[in-house]
Design a protein around this motif. Structure first.
Motif, PDB file in Angstrom:
ATOM      1  N   LYS A   1       0.824  -1.207   0.000  1.00 54.15           N
ATOM      2  CA  LYS A   1       0.000   0.000   0.000  1.00 54.15           C
ATOM      3  C   LYS A   1       0.862   1.263   0.000  1.00 54.15           C
ATOM      4  N   PHE A   2       1.928   1.268   0.800  1.00 54.53           N
ATOM      5  CA  PHE A   2       2.753   2.466   0.959  1.00 54.53           C
ATOM      6  C   PHE A   2       4.026   2.444   0.116  1.00 54.53           C
ATOM      7  N   GLU A   3       4.205   1.421  -0.730  1.00 57.37           N
ATOM      8  CA  GLU A   3       5.443   1.261  -1.494  1.00 57.37           C
ATOM      9  C   GLU A   3       5.883   2.502  -2.275  1.00 57.37           C
ATOM     10  N   PRO A   4       5.006   3.160  -3.033  1.00 53.57           N
ATOM     11  CA  PRO A   4       5.471   4.326  -3.805  1.00 53.57           C
ATOM     12  C   PRO A   4       6.070   5.420  -2.915  1.00 53.57           C
ATOM     13  N   GLU A   5       5.438   5.701  -1.786  1.00 53.32           N
ATOM     14  CA  GLU A   5       5.926   6.726  -0.884  1.00 53.32           C
ATOM     15  C   GLU A   5       7.193   6.274  -0.161  1.00 53.32           C
ATOM     16  N   LEU A   6       7.250   4.997   0.200  1.00 53.45           N
ATOM     17  CA  LEU A   6       8.416   4.479   0.917  1.00 53.45           C
ATOM     18  C   LEU A   6       9.668   4.524   0.052  1.00 53.45           C
ATOM     19  N   LYS A   7       9.525   4.241  -1.232  1.00 52.26           N
ATOM     20  CA  LYS A   7      10.688   4.260  -2.125  1.00 52.26           C
ATOM     21  C   LYS A   7      11.326   5.642  -2.198  1.00 52.26           C
ATOM     22  N   LYS A   8      10.542   6.678  -1.964  1.00 56.85           N
ATOM     23  CA  LYS A   8      11.054   8.045  -2.015  1.00 56.85           C
ATOM     24  C   LYS A   8      11.923   8.389  -0.805  1.00 56.85           C
ATOM     25  N   ILE A   9      11.685   7.725   0.324  1.00 57.88           N
ATOM     26  CA  ILE A   9      12.378   8.092   1.560  1.00 57.88           C
ATOM     27  C   ILE A   9      13.282   6.988   2.103  1.00 57.88           C
ATOM     28  N   ALA A  10      13.360   5.865   1.390  1.00 54.03           N
ATOM     29  CA  ALA A  10      14.097   4.703   1.890  1.00 54.03           C
ATOM     30  C   ALA A  10      15.547   4.694   1.436  1.00 54.03           C
ATOM     31  N   ALA A  11      16.428   4.317   2.355  1.00 53.64           N
ATOM     32  CA  ALA A  11      17.816   4.040   2.003  1.00 53.64           C
ATOM     33  C   ALA A  11      17.917   2.584   1.570  1.00 53.64           C
ATOM     34  N   GLU A  12      17.086   1.739   2.165  1.00 58.37           N
ATOM     35  CA  GLU A  12      17.071   0.306   1.846  1.00 58.37           C
ATOM     36  C   GLU A  12      15.703  -0.250   2.196  1.00 58.37           C
ATOM     37  N   ILE A  13      15.228  -1.212   1.408  1.00 57.95           N
ATOM     38  CA  ILE A  13      13.999  -1.940   1.716  1.00 57.95           C
ATOM     39  C   ILE A  13      14.338  -3.424   1.733  1.00 57.95           C
ATOM     40  N   GLN A  14      14.151  -4.038   2.882  1.00 57.45           N
ATOM     41  CA  GLN A  14      14.363  -5.483   3.034  1.00 57.45           C
ATOM     42  C   GLN A  14      13.001  -6.142   2.879  1.00 57.45           C
ATOM     43  N   ASP A  15      12.801  -6.854   1.787  1.00 60.10           N
ATOM     44  CA  ASP A  15      11.512  -7.450   1.449  1.00 60.10           C
ATOM     45  C   ASP A  15      11.601  -8.965   1.612  1.00 60.10           C
TER      46      ASP A  15
END
Length: 76
Positions: free
Chosen positions: A45-59
């Protein structure tokens, strides 16, 4: 997004979604230094916004569809 060079520890059942409290399958390390945990639903749900502020995403959402180690060959 940049990648953090230190390996992140795997998420466990004790890691809970910051939005709803369900088991977390995504860890978002923020460029500002904090981190957020999300279940698969809220991560999507929040992926588009998270990609803008993330240094890393552990999925680790692939764990939701992986066959358990105890599954027979037919179930895998």
């Amino acid at each position: 997004m940049t990648t953090v060079l230190t390996p992140a520890s795997p998420l466990t059942a004790a890691d809970r979604c910051d939005r709803c409290g369900a088991q977390a399958y995504l860890r978002v390390v923020l460029m500002s230094g904090g981190e957020l945990l999300f279940c698969a639903h809220h991560g999507r749900k929040f992926e588009p916004e998270l990609k803008k502020i993330a240094a890393e995403i552990q999925d680790e959402t692939e764990r939701l569809t992986a066959a358990p180690a105890s599954a027979s060959d037919e179930e895998r």
